[in-house]
Design a protein around this motif. Structure first.
Motif, PDB file in Angstrom:
ATOM      1  N   GLY A 113       0.703  -1.084  -0.094  1.00 69.20           N
ATOM      2  CA  GLY A 113      -0.106   0.084   0.215  1.00 69.20           C
ATOM      3  C   GLY A 113       0.892   1.201   0.202  1.00 69.20           C
ATOM      4  N   PRO A 114       0.156   2.422   0.360  1.00 71.07           N
ATOM      5  CA  PRO A 114       0.893   3.689   0.311  1.00 71.07           C
ATOM      6  C   PRO A 114       2.098   3.710   1.192  1.00 71.07           C
ATOM      7  N   GLU A 115       2.151   2.975   2.346  1.00 74.46           N
ATOM      8  CA  GLU A 115       2.972   3.092   3.473  1.00 74.46           C
ATOM      9  C   GLU A 115       4.450   2.867   2.836  1.00 74.46           C
ATOM     10  N   PRO A 116       5.477   2.991   3.646  1.00 70.96           N
ATOM     11  CA  PRO A 116       6.965   2.660   3.126  1.00 70.96           C
ATOM     12  C   PRO A 116       6.937   1.253   2.681  1.00 70.96           C
ATOM     13  N   THR A 117       7.572   1.179   1.472  1.00 71.65           N
ATOM     14  CA  THR A 117       7.787  -0.308   0.913  1.00 71.65           C
ATOM     15  C   THR A 117       8.412  -1.222   1.897  1.00 71.65           C
ATOM     16  N   ASN A 118       7.769  -2.425   2.233  1.00 69.94           N
ATOM     17  CA  ASN A 118       8.181  -3.400   3.276  1.00 69.94           C
ATOM     18  C   ASN A 118       8.251  -3.049   4.660  1.00 69.94           C
ATOM     19  N   SER A 119       7.680  -1.735   5.033  1.00 69.99           N
ATOM     20  CA  SER A 119       7.451  -1.622   6.266  1.00 69.99           C
ATOM     21  C   SER A 119       6.437  -2.251   7.263  1.00 69.99           C
TER      22      SER A 119
END
Lengths: 316, 199
Positions: free
Chosen positions: B128-134
């Motif tokens: 989703g829009p959150e930092p990638t792989n966070s």
């Protein structure tokens, strides 16, 4: 009024053309951008076939019309009344007694509970409708919950509200046609004797919109709220559950517009246009002077029954 | 330079209704019970010659109707065509479900009043829009396999390779080859039937 008629005609036209399958409102592109015909399964699942009836209509209305119409109604009705207030102004009656108890305590309590529910439901509904301008998220989400809580309050008060006023709200052909003809006397600066019983035709419109429209809103809203349910009747009507949700959303929006328009009207009448109107719903009393002009038939009835006397001074 | 346009396609002549894709999806993204980002449906069950199964999820439409109807504009479409949404903006109104031709949007129960929570759907394993792989992305949307260069888990797990995913053109080519190697478009009888038994 003209706008409403035009709008209804347009909507019915759109319904008819979509249902008959003449017009695909939204072109759902399931194929790949290039040479993609092979990517569409020869046998699409049945729900997708039905999509062209209600799914596309819902998308079309939600994308192009609902938000626009709500904005037009919200701004339009307010502007019309602002102009009315500036040109015609408020109706001022002698609020001194003699007075008549028009709304006994129980009716006032029921009215104010219903009022509370409307004050919770209508603004939160508008917040959801225009949610994208508010950024969505927690605020709009909480509004959605408040919308539901307001509905529970309205459901509680729905039957008492209907019961206390249904008889006085029944249409009377003689009074109501004349009321419509003179638009309730609201376009006249001077006091004119308006043919109306305990409730004017304007009040009756609002009452029936709140009761009948309110009922439709409860049913369609509950369908959308609970979302997962199975009704055997649906399959007989060749409707999928999701189609019922789509029809509910469409109906909920249109009836919501009508309720919004009359709700603003009610606010304007009670808070601005008729001075002392708000007081009468707090104390329960209306002055004979007001009754004589705005509810003339009711006034005459009270006269003949001897509840009030005619030797009443109209000091301006 | 042309961008890839990611698409799903389920070859219903290969799908054997094993549910491997939906189980893989639910496990990979740790979905709660009752949330089916992908499901396998069988149509015309028992009707000879007409029965087939296919795997359904978000189709990541080009003109995604969910994105069009969303009252809070929580959807966004990536350059590669993957349709995603922001769960922090979503209000869980359900309009995307009414707009979707495929029944893709899912609504888990919120803990507030036991009411409907924000929408959940297939992300084509793109987060989703959150930092990638966070951690936040993983919690809200599940794995981001696309960012790791992996195939979405449903298609990766598909035992008959009925479920294809990738650039629309590649998927189309694979399917075209399959159809060509079958020799004819719609096969109504088992292979060899007409040779053995005549008509």
């Amino acid at each position: 009024m003209k706008k409403t008629v035009l709008f209804i005609l347009m909507t019915l036209g759109a319904y008819a053309r979509v249902i008959s399958g003449q017009v695909p409102l939204v072109q759902t592109d399931l194929s790949a951008s290039k040479g993609g015909d092979l990517l569409v399964s020869s046998q699409m699942i049945q729900n997708i076939l039905h999509y062209q009836t209600w799914g596309e209509l819902f998308v079309y209305l939600q994308v192009h019309w609902f938000r626009l119409l709500f904005a037009v109604i919200l701004i339009g009705v307010i502007v019309v009344f602002a102009i009315h207030y500036l040109i015609i102004g408020a109706k001022v009656f002698n609020e001194n007694c003699p007075c008549v108890l028009v709304y006994p305590l129980f009716q006032r309590v029921v009215h104010w509970i219903a009022a509370l529910s409307f004050v919770l439901i209508i603004p939160t509904g508008l917040i959801m409708e225009f949610g994208k301008y508010l950024g969505g998220g927690e605020f709009v989400r909480i509004s959605r919950h408040i919308h539901a809580i307001g509905t529970v309050i309205f459901i509680i008060v729905f039957i008492p509200l209907f019961y206390i006023w249904v008889r006085a709200m029944l249409l009377s052909f003689r009074d109501d046609t004349r009321w419509i003809y003179m638009l309730g006397g609201y376009l006249n600066k001077k006091h004119v004797k308006v043919p109306a019983g305990k409730f004017t035709f304007g009040q009756k419109m609002w009452f029936w919109m709140a009761i009948l429209g309110g009922f439709v809103m409860i049913v369609t809203g509950a369908a959308m709220y609970f979302q997962n349910f199975d009704i055997a009747l649906l399959s007989k009507l060749h409707l999928d559950q999701v189609d019922l949700l789509r029809i509910s959303a469409i109906t909920h929006n249109f009836v919501g517009m009508a309720i919004l328009a009359l709700f603003i009207t009610h606010l304007y009448m009670s808070l601005f246009a008729i001075k002392g109107s708000l007081q009468s719903m707090i104390t329960g009393f209306k002055s004979v002077h007001e009754l004589k002009y705005l509810h003339h038939s009711y006034y005459r009835k009270l006269l003949t029954k001897g509840f009030i006397s005619e030797d009443y001074e109209e000091d301006k | 330079m042309s961008y890839a346009r990611m698409k799903f396609y389920c070859d219903d002549r290969r799908c054997i209704d094993c549910d491997g894709c939906s189980v893989a999806c639910a496990e990979a993204h740790e979905l709660p019970v009752g949330i089916s980002r992908r499901k396998v449906v069988t149509l015309n069950e028992g009707v000879e010659g007409k029965e087939f199964s296919t795997s359904m999820a978000c189709m990541h439409c080009t003109d995604a109707p969910c994105e069009q109807v969303c009252p809070v504009d929580c959807f966004y479409i990536r350059e590669d065509g993957i349709v995603l949404h922001d769960k922090n903006i979503c209000i869980g109104c359900g309009y995307c479900l009414y707009a979707c031709p495929f029944g893709a949007p899912q609504f888990p129960e919120d803990n507030a009043f036991g009411t409907r929570g924000v929408m959940d759907k297939c992300t084509m394993c793109a987060g989703g829009p959150e930092p990638t792989n966070s951690a936040a992305e993983r919690k809200l949307y599940g794995q981001n396999r696309i960012a790791e260069g992996k195939v979405p888990v449903c298609a990766a797990m598909c035992s008959t390779k009925a479920l294809l995913v990738g650039d629309g053109e590649d998927v189309s080519n694979i399917y075209r080859q399959r159809v060509a190697s079958r020799g004819h478009g719609v096969q109504s009888r088992p292979y060899g039937w007409s040779t053995a038994y005549g008509r």
